[in-house]
Motif scaffolding. Sequence first.
Motif, PDB file in Angstrom:
ATOM      1  N   ALA A 162      -0.719   6.827  -1.171  1.00 53.82           N
ATOM      2  CA  ALA A 162      -0.600   6.251   0.166  1.00 53.82           C
ATOM      3  C   ALA A 162       0.821   6.247   0.726  1.00 53.82           C
ATOM      4  O   ALA A 162       1.077   5.568   1.703  1.00 53.82           O
ATOM      5  N   TYR A 212       0.023  -3.654  -9.596  1.00 55.46           N
ATOM      6  CA  TYR A 212      -0.939  -2.921  -8.791  1.00 55.46           C
ATOM      7  C   TYR A 212      -2.149  -2.605  -9.667  1.00 55.46           C
ATOM      8  O   TYR A 212      -2.018  -2.256 -10.838  1.00 55.46           O
ATOM      9  N   ASP A 226       0.812  -1.222   0.000  1.00 56.63           N
ATOM     10  CA  ASP A 226       0.000   0.000   0.000  1.00 56.63           C
ATOM     11  C   ASP A 226       0.844   1.271   0.000  1.00 56.63           C
ATOM     12  O   ASP A 226       0.510   2.240  -0.671  1.00 56.63           O
TER      13      ASP A 226
END
Length: 179
Positions: free
Chosen positions: A41, A173, A35
């Motif tokens: 993030a 991702y 993350d």
Amino acid sequence: MTEQARRPLPHDYHPPVPEFTVVSDDVAPGATLKDDQVFAAGNVSPHLRWTGFPEETRSFAVTCYDPDAPTGSGFWHWVVFDIPASVTELPRGAGSAGFVGLPEGAVHARNDYGSKDFGGAAPPPGDGPHRYVFTVYAVDTEKLGPDSDTSPAAVGFNLRFHTLGRAQLIGEYEAPDGG
């Protein structure tokens, strides 16, 4: 990447060179990025360690590239070069704000976000999984030549002529569709 063929990797257009090994405590081959390696993030660059590179290596370069970005030319997330040949590992966060653990003399070029650091994954929501190709280049010179204002394409041009060997690690991702 919706309904598109996966694009080639940038070094698919370069002459073949010997391969060596790169591993990470943070990125597993083919696995989802953590993350905090995502743009929204944290933008934390992953740990990387490499071995088996050519003996005549004088420096290293490290890049992170998304060939699946919907740009026609992919997207460069990280470009750092002039890493001394004595350095065979970058700690987690070396390409992030503060550059903790980045060796003296290493040069960050602009990424496609326009900043001189690691910019995390940020595929469009619903675009499917994107590949994030972390490549370590063994370079035949201590100084590659470009400066930190050089574009990733120009750094790649220089690497094309100075690469002795290459190692890559690919994570993925995918941003959820949200709709």
